[in-house]
Scaffold this motif. Structure first.
Motif, PDB file in Angstrom:
ATOM      1  N   ILE A 107     -12.428  -1.863  -0.405  1.00  0.00           N
ATOM      2  CA  ILE A 107     -11.693  -3.077  -0.770  1.00  0.00           C
ATOM      3  C   ILE A 107     -10.286  -2.711  -1.218  1.00  0.00           C
ATOM      4  N   ARG A 108     -10.166  -1.669  -2.059  1.00  0.00           N
ATOM      5  CA  ARG A 108      -8.831  -1.219  -2.483  1.00  0.00           C
ATOM      6  C   ARG A 108      -8.016  -0.738  -1.285  1.00  0.00           C
ATOM      7  N   LEU A 109      -8.634   0.000  -0.375  1.00  0.00           N
ATOM      8  CA  LEU A 109      -7.931   0.502   0.814  1.00  0.00           C
ATOM      9  C   LEU A 109      -7.403  -0.653   1.654  1.00  0.00           C
ATOM     10  N   GLY A 110      -8.155  -1.723   1.745  1.00  0.00           N
ATOM     11  CA  GLY A 110      -7.719  -2.893   2.503  1.00  0.00           C
ATOM     12  C   GLY A 110      -6.485  -3.557   1.935  1.00  0.00           C
ATOM     13  N   ASN A 111      -6.169  -3.243   0.688  1.00  0.00           N
ATOM     14  CA  ASN A 111      -5.001  -3.828   0.042  1.00  0.00           C
ATOM     15  C   ASN A 111      -3.796  -2.901   0.004  1.00  0.00           C
ATOM     16  N   VAL A 112      -3.927  -1.728   0.593  1.00  0.00           N
ATOM     17  CA  VAL A 112      -2.815  -0.773   0.621  1.00  0.00           C
ATOM     18  C   VAL A 112      -1.862  -1.143   1.749  1.00  0.00           C
ATOM     19  N   GLY A 113      -0.592  -1.189   1.451  1.00  0.00           N
ATOM     20  CA  GLY A 113       0.421  -1.404   2.480  1.00  0.00           C
ATOM     21  C   GLY A 113       0.349  -2.752   3.168  1.00  0.00           C
ATOM     22  N   VAL A 114      -0.082  -3.780   2.460  1.00  0.00           N
ATOM     23  CA  VAL A 114      -0.147  -5.121   3.043  1.00  0.00           C
ATOM     24  C   VAL A 114       1.270  -5.591   3.344  1.00  0.00           C
ATOM     25  N   LEU A 115       1.487  -6.025   4.564  1.00  0.00           N
ATOM     26  CA  LEU A 115       2.813  -6.447   5.000  1.00  0.00           C
ATOM     27  C   LEU A 115       3.093  -7.887   4.593  1.00  0.00           C
TER      28      LEU A 115
END
Length: 128
Positions: A107-115
């Motif tokens: 879940i945290r990885l999915g929020n990394v570098g959100v454009l």
């Protein structure tokens, strides 16, 4: 990849229209020591690792480290560092703990570098 925990994936993430190989330079190197790994993952708000050689998601990666069979030097260094050794042992001994932490990390990885700009793809394999 089969097996493992379930988690809710947020929908509507915007992706760029172009992928560039040089953007992978921020990935941690297999030669990193534990301090470098922790810093690299901390810079992205992450903190767990996954075995790239397995087709089944389980805690075997951590069992292999305990047995001295980590794939990279960076893997094996996790066992001998006071900051990560207890985590390696906990994950090796209890797959439920590993699954819980893995799902939270995804879940945290999915929020990394959100454009902020980009597009929500109708088909994740192709630009709209």
């Amino acid at each position: 990849m089969s097996g493992g925990p379930y988690w809710n994936v947020l929908k509507g993430r915007k992706d760029g229209r172009v992928s560039r190989a040089n953007e992978t330079i921020n990935l941690p190197a297999p030669s990193f020591n534990t301090s470098q790994l922790i810093q690299s993952f901390a810079n992205r708000g992450l903190g767990r690792f996954l075995d790239p050689t397995s087709s089944v998601l389980d805690n075997n990666y951590y069992k292999q480290i305990i047995s001295g069979k980590g794939v990279f030097a960076s893997d094996q260094s996790l066992l001998n560092d006071y900051r990560t050794g207890l985590i390696v042992k906990a994950f090796a001994n209890d797959q439920t703990v590993f699954f819980r932490e893995f799902a939270a990390s995804m879940i945290r990885l999915g929020n990394v570098g959100v454009l902020e700009e980009g597009e929500v793809r109708l088909n994740c394999r192709a630009v709209n």
